[in-house]
Design an enzyme around this catalytic site. Structure first.
Site, PDB file in Angstrom:
ATOM      1  N   HIS A   1      -3.629   4.561   4.653  1.00 48.43           N
ATOM      2  CA  HIS A   1      -4.726   3.578   4.708  1.00 48.43           C
ATOM      3  C   HIS A   1      -5.966   4.138   4.021  1.00 48.43           C
ATOM      4  O   HIS A   1      -6.655   3.449   3.267  1.00 48.43           O
ATOM      5  CB  HIS A   1      -5.035   3.232   6.165  1.00 48.43           C
ATOM      6  CG  HIS A   1      -6.273   2.421   6.335  1.00 48.43           C
ATOM      7  ND1 HIS A   1      -6.323   1.084   6.013  1.00 48.43           N
ATOM      8  CD2 HIS A   1      -7.512   2.764   6.755  1.00 48.43           C
ATOM      9  CE1 HIS A   1      -7.554   0.635   6.245  1.00 48.43           C
ATOM     10  NE2 HIS A   1      -8.294   1.630   6.694  1.00 48.43           N
TER      11      HIS A   1
ATOM     12  N   TYR B   1       3.490   6.365  11.405  1.00 50.35           N
ATOM     13  CA  TYR B   1       3.863   5.037  11.891  1.00 50.35           C
ATOM     14  C   TYR B   1       4.717   4.237  10.906  1.00 50.35           C
ATOM     15  O   TYR B   1       5.084   3.111  11.174  1.00 50.35           O
ATOM     16  CB  TYR B   1       2.603   4.226  12.243  1.00 50.35           C
ATOM     17  CG  TYR B   1       1.575   4.119  11.115  1.00 50.35           C
ATOM     18  CD1 TYR B   1       1.737   3.199  10.088  1.00 50.35           C
ATOM     19  CD2 TYR B   1       0.459   4.954  11.075  1.00 50.35           C
ATOM     20  CE1 TYR B   1       0.826   3.109   9.054  1.00 50.35           C
ATOM     21  CE2 TYR B   1      -0.474   4.868  10.043  1.00 50.35           C
ATOM     22  CZ  TYR B   1      -0.289   3.947   9.041  1.00 50.35           C
ATOM     23  OH  TYR B   1      -1.192   3.864   8.009  1.00 50.35           O
TER      24      TYR B   1
ATOM     25  N   ARG C   1       0.862  -1.189   0.000  1.00 50.29           N
ATOM     26  CA  ARG C   1       0.000   0.000   0.000  1.00 50.29           C
ATOM     27  C   ARG C   1       0.894   1.233   0.000  1.00 50.29           C
ATOM     28  O   ARG C   1       1.469   1.579   1.028  1.00 50.29           O
ATOM     29  CB  ARG C   1      -0.870  -0.037   1.268  1.00 50.29           C
ATOM     30  CG  ARG C   1      -2.012   0.943   1.315  1.00 50.29           C
ATOM     31  CD  ARG C   1      -2.554   1.050   2.744  1.00 50.29           C
ATOM     32  NE  ARG C   1      -1.756   1.982   3.516  1.00 50.29           N
ATOM     33  CZ  ARG C   1      -1.619   1.953   4.849  1.00 50.29           C
ATOM     34  NH1 ARG C   1      -2.213   1.046   5.572  1.00 50.29           N
ATOM     35  NH2 ARG C   1      -0.860   2.844   5.472  1.00 50.29           N
TER      36      ARG C   1
HETATM   37  C1  LIG Z   1     -14.817  -5.909  11.793  1.00 53.61           C
HETATM   38  C2  LIG Z   1     -13.994  -4.683  11.588  1.00 53.61           C
HETATM   39  N1  LIG Z   1     -13.108  -4.321  12.527  1.00 53.61           N
HETATM   40  C3  LIG Z   1     -12.338  -3.219  12.355  1.00 53.61           C
HETATM   41  C4  LIG Z   1     -12.497  -2.435  11.253  1.00 53.61           C
HETATM   42  C5  LIG Z   1     -11.645  -1.211  11.058  1.00 53.61           C
HETATM   43  N2  LIG Z   1     -10.724  -1.434   9.958  1.00 53.61           N
HETATM   44  C6  LIG Z   1     -10.950  -0.956   8.725  1.00 53.61           C
HETATM   45  S1  LIG Z   1      -9.772  -1.386   7.646  1.00 53.61           S
HETATM   46  C7  LIG Z   1      -8.898  -2.203   8.823  1.00 53.61           C
HETATM   47  C8  LIG Z   1      -7.595  -2.875   8.499  1.00 53.61           C
HETATM   48  C9  LIG Z   1      -7.709  -3.801   7.366  1.00 53.61           C
HETATM   49  O1  LIG Z   1      -6.424  -4.267   7.018  1.00 53.61           O
HETATM   50  P1  LIG Z   1      -6.260  -5.311   5.861  1.00 53.61           P
HETATM   51  O2  LIG Z   1      -7.195  -6.435   6.031  1.00 53.61           O
HETATM   52  O3  LIG Z   1      -4.815  -5.636   5.767  1.00 53.61           O
HETATM   53  O4  LIG Z   1      -6.758  -4.520   4.551  1.00 53.61           O
HETATM   54  P2  LIG Z   1      -6.149  -3.175   3.933  1.00 53.61           P
HETATM   55  O5  LIG Z   1      -6.791  -2.037   4.642  1.00 53.61           O
HETATM   56  O6  LIG Z   1      -4.677  -3.215   4.116  1.00 53.61           O
HETATM   57  O7  LIG Z   1      -6.555  -3.202   2.505  1.00 53.61           O
HETATM   58  C10 LIG Z   1      -9.556  -2.148  10.039  1.00 53.61           C
HETATM   59  C11 LIG Z   1      -9.057  -2.770  11.286  1.00 53.61           C
HETATM   60  C12 LIG Z   1     -13.458  -2.840  10.298  1.00 53.61           C
HETATM   61  N3  LIG Z   1     -13.663  -2.142   9.175  1.00 53.61           N
HETATM   62  N4  LIG Z   1     -14.180  -3.960  10.481  1.00 53.61           N
END
Ligand SMILES: Cc1ncc(C[n+]2csc(CCOP(=O)(O)OP(=O)(O)O)c2C)c(N)n1
Ligand SMILES: [Mg+2]
Length: 350
Positions: free
Chosen positions: A257, A266, A253
């Site tokens: 985010h 970070y 990425r």
């Molecule tokens: C059930 C849930 N818990 C927490 C969140 C908050 N949240 C949004 S994105 C994210 C991280 C996701 O990381 P990853 O699966 O690696 O996907 P990326 O964002 O890197 O594409 C979190 C914790 C959420 N959307 N849904």
């Protein structure tokens, strides 16, 4: 130096554009050029979306710069009847599936939940934010396809952070036991907001497939041709009744985010610079040109085309009117509670 930590992923084109495997993946020159065209268009739109958010035209937007090959290569491999279950970061895949960009962005404009595009027409499901919840949908949908005797599969995207959720394990187990024609496609982009992949998982995600009784593969997610090839293989397995495949696409990425995040708080600048050298578009362009499939004018033409198209998308997004305020109150309850009725009267009068 290994480009990604741990097991070397399957790769056909190295980061400098040199072929390192059999690049004949069954795609005609037109298709190969199309892959570059989509990646260029997707990146240009992604950058525009971040600008649109900064200008107040979108509420929040999760960029995907760096992940173009993982998304375009996998989506391009799918057949018309295959169904995608996305997260919130799969705009590039949505474009390849034929989803209208303006309609997709209505989600991020707060105009409509989940995008108003018809998921049955594009075979691209609604944007899914609660992480990993879409995996059970993808596996279950594919079980339905199998019961119908359809020659089709589902492909569910998820992030490496989402693979820590119980929902991932439940879906993977279900897929294995029922030999669901489901592809579980992990984009390991190194980060889950501010949590690095190494803090999410002590092992490699692709290896988990073995415990659920189906194959897993790790692929260089910045190599569009390799991504296409492994996804194609997983699709053929699914069509042949051989069940699910877990794909872990190693990518990065490049940006924050989302527009609500500041990754400089970070993440080390050196890491980002190192990963920039693995850029999926530059490498594929180099290979296309050095192998004579495209001349340098082709990429320039794609960029010009993307510029004009993105201007149309921008105009379409800005022209989208706010939805009627009463929509805030509709469709959740068959019989709205008194508190909601009171809020409706306060907001709308009457
Ligand atoms: C059930 C849930 N818990 C927490 C969140 C908050 N949240 C949004 S994105 C994210 C991280 C996701 O990381 P990853 O699966 O690696 O996907 P990326 O964002 O890197 O594409 C979190 C914790 C959420 N959307 N849904
Ligand atoms: Mg991630």
């Amino acid at each position: 130096m290994a480009e990604f930590a741990g097991t070397e992923p399957f790769r056909l084109i190295a980061s400098d554009g040199r072929p390192v495997g059999d690049t004949d993946v069954g795609l005609a020159p037109d298709d190969l050029r199309e892959l570059l065209r989509w990646m260029i268009a997707a990146r240009r739109l992604d950058r525009e979306c971040i600008a649109l958010q900064r200008q107040g035209e979108l509420t929040v937007y999760p960029g995907f710069e760096g992940q173009e090959a993982a998304q375009v290569g996998s989506a391009f491999a799918l057949g018309r009847d295959d169904f995608v279950f996305p997260t919130f970061r799969e705009l590039a895949a949505a474009l390849v599936r034929g989803v209208d960009a303006v309609q997709y962005l209505w989600y991020h404009r707060g105009t409509w939940h989940g995008g108003p595009y018809d998921p049955r027409a594009s075979r691209f499901g609604p944007i899914c934010v609660p992480v990993a919840t879409q995996l059970a949908h993808g596996v279950g949908y594919a079980m339905g396809l199998k019961l119908d005797g359809a020659r089709a599969c589902s492909l569910t995207y998820f992030g490496e952070g989402s693979a820590s959720e119980g929902a991932f394990h439940e879906a993977a187990n279900l897929a294995g036991v029922f030999r669901s024609p489901a592809i579980l496609f992990c984009q390991n982009n190194g980060w889950a907001i501010s949590v690095p992949a190494a803090s999410q998982s002590a092992g490699e995600i692709w290896r988990r497939a073995e415990g659920y009784g189906f194959p897993g593969v790790r692929v260089d997610g910045n190599d569009v041709l390799a991504v296409y090839a492994v996804t194609r293989r997983a699709i053929d397995r699914a069509y042949a009744g051989e069940g699910p495949t877990l794909i872990e696409a190693m990518t990065y990425r490049m940006g924050d985010h989302s527009t609500a995040d500041d990754a400089t708080r970070y993440r080390a600048a050196e890491e980002v610079e190192r990963m920039r050298a693995l850029d999926p578009i530059a490498r594929f362009r180099t290979w296309l040109e050095s192998s004579g499939v495209a001349d340098p004018g082709f990429a320039a033409a794609c960029e010009a085309e993307a510029e004009a198209w993105v201007a149309e998308v921008r105009a379409g997004v800005i022209a989208t009117p706010a939805p009627p305020a009463e929509w805030c109150f509709d469709w959740v309850f068959a019989e709205p509670p008194a508190t909601l009725e009171r809020q409706r009267r306060e907001a709308l009068g009457g």
